[in-house]
Design an enzyme around this catalytic site. Structure first.
Site, mmCIF file in Angstrom:
data_model
loop_
_atom_site.group_PDB
_atom_site.id
_atom_site.type_symbol
_atom_site.label_atom_id
_atom_site.label_comp_id
_atom_site.label_asym_id
_atom_site.label_seq_id
_atom_site.Cartn_x
_atom_site.Cartn_y
_atom_site.Cartn_z
ATOM 1 N N GLU A 134 -11.960 -2.541 -3.409
ATOM 2 C CA GLU A 134 -12.551 -3.649 -2.638
ATOM 3 C C GLU A 134 -13.763 -3.206 -1.830
ATOM 4 O OE1 GLU A 134 -9.344 -5.540 -0.438
ATOM 5 O OE2 GLU A 134 -8.844 -6.708 -2.207
ATOM 6 N N GLU B 139 -5.287 -7.040 -8.824
ATOM 7 C CA GLU B 139 -4.367 -7.420 -7.747
ATOM 8 C C GLU B 139 -4.236 -8.935 -7.753
ATOM 9 O OE1 GLU B 139 -5.089 -6.019 -3.759
ATOM 10 O OE2 GLU B 139 -5.852 -4.104 -4.473
HETATM 11 C C1 BG6 Z 1 -6.037 -6.065 -0.904
HETATM 12 C C2 BG6 Z 1 -5.878 -4.576 -0.854
HETATM 13 O O1 BG6 Z 1 -6.946 -6.391 0.054
HETATM 14 O O2 BG6 Z 1 -4.977 -6.896 -0.589
HETATM 15 C C3 BG6 Z 1 -4.441 -4.096 -0.825
HETATM 16 O O3 BG6 Z 1 -6.581 -3.917 -1.851
HETATM 17 C C4 BG6 Z 1 -3.599 -5.046 0.004
HETATM 18 O O4 BG6 Z 1 -4.429 -2.777 -0.346
HETATM 19 C C5 BG6 Z 1 -3.647 -6.425 -0.629
HETATM 20 O O5 BG6 Z 1 -2.297 -4.621 0.193
HETATM 21 C C6 BG6 Z 1 -2.766 -7.469 0.009
HETATM 22 O O6 BG6 Z 1 -3.007 -7.554 1.370
HETATM 23 P P1 BG6 Z 1 -1.813 -7.369 2.400
HETATM 24 O O7 BG6 Z 1 -2.423 -7.291 3.721
HETATM 25 O O8 BG6 Z 1 -0.947 -8.574 2.220
HETATM 26 O O9 BG6 Z 1 -1.122 -6.120 2.004
#
Ligand code: BG6
Length: 468
Positions: A176, A365
């Site tokens: 990111e 993701e």
């Molecule tokens: C992304 C990141 O921003 O979102 C991850 O690359 C992160 O590291 C994921 O865990 C989800 O966000 P969160 O805060 O719910 O863990």
């Protein structure tokens, strides 16, 4: 006519070292920027402390103990049929302070074992080289604001590319990367509101990435190196042209990171902004050529939600904690953490990014952070998670079948419950596998398969055909 997902589609899941490994000082590991972030709660930013302070809880120190249990965890991924496991390497396991000449052999051995385990199950690793954790030792140099850090990063990359040649072929240079504009501590160990500082640090990461791409190709022509974009995607609040223009401006703030990494040069709109704001990039001779030669092979991104932007949105992300748009989408439900749930937006984003770059895309993701309840019989009925993932996967399928977009794979976020990056909580769970540990690191750390575990297994087995 080809229907459905390609045969070699990379189904799997994604984690990050600092959110799951724990063992934060084992076998020579040094501290990273993630190791000085405390646990917080929904809506409250994590505290960043000056070193580790006794009495405070730092979730990365224990994680979910993946460091000691990775064999068990990867075996569970294999049981679901994973084709791909996206993980990150903790830079400070390999170079504890960040600036050593010689890597830490114990750290390298650890990932040898991880990759061997993946290989044993025919799981393709996709490795994020830097996922929200710069070695804390590099702060003495000013972290990424200092050009010198590029050299340290490249030494680290060279070590990885040589050591894991033949074991790893898919790499992501920075997780990111556009988070530099919203959460620079996570992106780069930078704690500053100053746009000049952030843009200099981003410039150094672009150069580092471009050089790493070239190095990866030179060391092994089979290597494929991607960029990773925090999938900030926005709709205008209305058809008022001012709302539309502000949305374009917002997307420029984010997409310029992709523009540089995919096209090899800064877009005109960004250079104009720099001129207006008096921002000067620390360019040296030969840099432009490096950026151009180091374009990425594919674009990967995270997709959780979409934003709504209007003329009232403040586009100066002066804060250190993410995007606040001021608008809510009335057509979309939200998660327990207030993130909009927008499966159709995923197809929209695939179209937007493919139209713009014509590069292979990968969703690395996507997932739902939710509170899970363990029933008396020990089972976890997470139908909400299945619903979320199913609807998103359906939209990827449409993007492939209807829009003809080359999507390489889908690694959902957090196939096993891990620490949340934004809050450090454990109760914000994404996994198919439940981990018995709470927000303060208490629990047995036992793993339990949720209902979604069996569902995802069937999704992969049918190559995305059986989604119900
Ligand atoms: C992304 C990141 O921003 O979102 C991850 O690359 C992160 O590291 C994921 O865990 C989800 O966000 P969160 O805060 O719910 O863990």
């Amino acid at each position: 006519m080809d229907k459905g997902f390609p045969k070699d589609f990379l189904w799997g899941g994604a984690t990050a070292a600092n959110q799951c490994e724990g063992a934060y000082l084992s076998n020579g590991k040094g501290l990273s920027t993630a190791d000085v972030m405390t646990v917080s709660d929904h809506g409250i930013p994590r505290e960043i402390t000056d070193g580790v302070i006794e009495g405070k809880y730092y979730p990365s120190h224990k994680g979910i103990d993946h460091y000691n249990r990775f064999k068990e965890d990867i075996a569970l991924f294999a049981e679901m049929g994973f084709k791909c496991y996206r993980l990150s390497i903790a830079w400070s396991r390999i170079f504890p302070n960040g600036d050593e000449e010689v890597p830490n052999e114990d750290g390298l051995k650890y990932y040898d074992e991880v990759f061997n385990t993946c290989q044993q199950y025919g799981i393709e690793p996709l490795v994020t080289i830097s996922h929200f954790e710069t070695p804390l030792g590099l702060l003495q140099y000013g972290s990424w604001e200092n050009r010198k850090v590029i050299g340290f990063y490249l030494r680290y990359c060279q070590t990885l590319f040589n050591r894991y040649k033949g074991k790893v072929k898919y790499w992501l240079t920075f997780n990111e990367i556009n988070v530099m504009s919203t959460k620079p501590w996570m992106a780069a160990g930078i704690y500053s509101d100053d746009e000049q500082v952030r843009m200099s640090a981003a410039y150094h990461q672009f150069l580092a990435s471009a050089k790493a791409v070239q190095m990866a190709h030179a060391i092994d022509p089979n290597n494929k190196v991607g960029m990773m974009y925090a999938g900030h995607i926005a709709y205008p609040n209305s058809c008022d042209p001012e709302d539309v223009q502000t949305t374009v401006d917002f997307m420029h703030k984010m997409l310029f990171y992709c523009d540089v990494q995919c096209r090899g040069y800064y877009p005109a709109y960004k250079l104009k902004e720099f001129e207006r704001e008096g921002i000067v990039l620390p360019i040296q001779d030969g840099d432009k050529e490096e950026l151009m030669k180091g374009k990425v092979d594919f674009l990967s991104y995270s997709y959780y939600m979409t934003h709504v932007i209007g003329k009232e949105t403040n586009l100066n992300f002066k804060g250190l904690n993410g995007v606040k748009t001021g608008y809510k989408n009335p057509y979309l439900p939200t998660s327990d953490w207030g993130w909009s749930i927008d499966p159709k937006g995923l197809r929209y984003s695939l179209n937007l990014l493919y139209d713009r770059y014509q590069l292979p895309l990968m969703i690395v993701e996507n997932g739902l952070g939710a509170i899970d309840k363990v029933e008396d019989d020990g089972r976890i009925h997470d139908s909400y998670r299945i619903d979320y993932l199913r609807e998103h996967i359906k939209e990827i399928k449409k993007a492939i079948e209807v829009d003809g977009i080359p999507v390489m794979g889908y690694t959902m976020w957090g196939p096993i419950d891990i620490i949340a990056a934004s809050t450090g909580e454990m109760k914000k769970r994404y996994g198919f596998i439940y981990v018995d540990v709470d927000d303060n690191g208490n629990g047995t750390f036992n793993r339990i398969k949720k209902d979604s575990f069996f569902w995802y297994k069937q999704v992969i087995e049918s190559n995305g055909e059986h989604l119900e």
